[in-house]
Design an enzyme around this catalytic site. Structure first.
Site, PDB file in Angstrom:
ATOM      1  N   GLU A 295       9.976 106.449 -57.770  1.00 31.50           N
ATOM      2  CA  GLU A 295      11.059 107.424 -57.889  1.00 31.50           C
ATOM      3  C   GLU A 295      12.217 106.922 -58.748  1.00 31.50           C
ATOM      4  O   GLU A 295      13.351 106.825 -58.296  1.00 31.50           O
ATOM      5  CB  GLU A 295      11.566 107.811 -56.478  1.00 31.50           C
ATOM      6  CG  GLU A 295      10.488 108.456 -55.649  1.00 31.50           C
ATOM      7  CD  GLU A 295      10.935 108.824 -54.238  1.00 31.50           C
ATOM      8  OE1 GLU A 295      10.435 109.840 -53.736  1.00 31.50           O
ATOM      9  OE2 GLU A 295      11.768 108.105 -53.656  1.00 31.50           O
TER      10      GLU A 295
HETATM   11  C1  ACM Z   1       8.242 106.569 -51.321  1.00 32.02           C
HETATM   12  O1  ACM Z   1       8.085 107.290 -50.325  1.00 32.02           O
HETATM   13  N1  ACM Z   1       9.101 106.921 -52.249  1.00 32.02           N
HETATM   14  C2  ACM Z   1       7.518 105.343 -51.479  1.00 32.02           C
END
Ligand code: ACM
Length: 467
Positions: A295
């Site tokens: 992310e």
């Molecule tokens: C995650 O849940 N961003 C690893």
């Protein structure tokens, strides 16, 4: 009724009763295991279980034992006493948990219980785990958890023969590990002014001594701690302390909201990252260090280069990088959390894979859709049954459950979310032939052990089913 289910159990006619005259004999290297046995049994039984050359409980470390691998053990109980053997201290630690589970469930109570007959049934057990990575991730960044909470989780993992505690130590909302060369990481990065507008400051950080204490406590129980330092995204707490490390460079406070932040380390922060990782390597002796890698809004070439350089620093020091996404380096361990195609791609490349799919291992999702569930991450329900059936493609090292803590502050809430789902994970990863129906039957008995340990009352109900 043992959880996780042992590989082979043969009942013998005569068992052995522990009393004030019972003592323990150890072979060299097994002294820790004897201490662990005593510390686990003494609170409820009050028995001294001293070390003696003619002890009826024999704990033997024997590296020449064949067929037990890195974590297996062999246990015999008959009318003469108890013989526990393993080739490793981890194997002995697991065997001691089995001895504990063979005793009446009152042995799990924290203080003296009188009028209980502490008899172990006669058995021959030979027990070897199916998979070598049986993990639990605790997010101590979103809501800081004091040492005693983490220590209790280690104890609860040990009951279930789980063996990797993955500590998510840094994120946008908090940095929990001290790094002497960068003191502002914890003094500034460890605190946020509020959470989602509640006006209440939140924060905290461990000392190095506390982290080393957790590592030692875990190691005695056959558990290693894998630290995670998130990069290059999920780094806003670090950037609040040292804004010059960021892509943008402008000062921003530690984040007070949840979600995916748009701030990240720039490639010029790699020298800082090496200094942080060097401290991490001193505190955490285990084989793997998790670099996050998920992310992040950096362009993918910069993102890849960042993780390549950080991963190389670990590899140069004899450690293995782990990440949530494939990093481009086949030597890194991958934890697929989105879907199974991530796992298939990594396995094809020959990478180590530990399954972490959100639909069956994220414990921040509620465990039922019942009216009594506390609010959690919306979008899914993850039942014990879902955890039990976590996809395990051929060749994976194992799996782990993830407890993200955006919605969780207290120990009681954490434990409510963790159990009985962690027991389901442990059973399916350890047992050679996992079987859901058998697990639910054993779980009915096991629930009384959890109750004796004061794992929150809601957990005592049977593992919930999809309707
Ligand atoms: C995650 O849940 N961003 C690893």
């Amino acid at each position: 009724m043992i959880v996780p289910l042992p590989t082979r159990v043969v009942r013998r006619s005569k068992g052995f009763t522990l009393d004030r005259a019972t003592s323990v004999r150890v072979t060299p290297g097994a002294e820790h295991a004897a201490r662990l046995l005593r510390s686990l049994l003494r609170p409820a039984t009050g028995l001294p279980l001293p070390i003696a050359d003619n002890g009826q409980i024999v704990i033997a470390l024997d590296a020449k034992l064949v067929g037990l691998g890195a974590e297996g053990y062999a246990l015999t109980v008959n009318e003469h006493g108890v013989l526990l053997r393993a080739g490793t201290t981890a194997g002995l630690a697991h065997g001691i948990q089995t001895i504990r589970q063979l005793l009446p469930t009152e042995v799990f109570r924290p203080s003296r219980v009188s009028e209980v007959d502490w008899t172990l049934p006669g058995v021959d057990i030979r027990d070897v785990p199916r998979l070598p990575w049986r993990g639990f991730m605790l997010d101590v960044a979103r809501h800081f958890q004091p040492v005693h909470v983490v220590r209790r989780f280690i104890d609860l993992m040990a009951v279930h023969k789980l063996n990797v505690l993955h500590l998510h130590l840094t994120d946008d909302q908090g940095w929990r590990m001290p790094v002497p060369s960068h003191p502002l990481l914890t003094s500034i990065g460890g605190w946020r002014t509020e959470t989602n507008g509640d006006g209440v400051p939140h924060g905290g950080a461990y000392t190095r001594g506390e982290l080393e204490g957790l590592v030692a406590h875990a190691a005695e129980r056959g558990i290693r701690i894998m630290p995670e330092i998130e990069m290059p995204g999920h780094a806003r707490a670090a950037l609040a302390a040292y804004p010059e490390l960021g892509v943008a460079g402008e000062p921003l406070p530690v984040w007070t909201r949840w979600g995916i932040s748009d701030s990240s380390f720039g490639l010029h922060a790699i020298g800082f990252v090496r200094e942080v990782l060097s401290e991490v390597l001193e505190v955490f002796p285990g084989s793997h260090v998790h670099l996050g890698g998920d992310e992040c809004l950096l362009p993918s070439d910069v993102h890849g280069e960042f993780l390549r350089q950080a991963g190389n620093h670990l590899l140069d020091h004899g450690r293995v990088p782990a990440a949530w996404e494939p990093t481009g380096d086949p030597r890194a361990l991958v934890m697929p959390w989105k879907d199974e195609t991530q796992a298939a791609t990594a396995l094809e490349r020959g990478q180590d894979v530990v399954m972490a799919p959100h639909t069956s291992t994220y414990l921040d999702y509620p465990q039922s859709d019942g009216p009594h569930e506390p609010p959690g991450q919306p979008g899914h329900v993850v039942t014990s049954r879902d955890v039990y059936h976590v996809p395990l493609p051929d060749g994976v090292l194992g799996a782990q459950c993830q407890l993200w803590t955006e919605h969780v502050r207290t120990r009681e809430h954490l434990e409510h979310l963790a159990f009985p789902r962690l027991a389901a994970l442990a059973d399916t990863l350890w047992s050679q032939r996992p079987e859901w129906e058998g697990f639910t039957t054993r779980m009915r008995h096991h629930a009384s052990r959890l109750a004796a340990l004061s794992v929150p009352a809601e957990v005592r109900r049977e593992p919930c089913e999809h309707s």
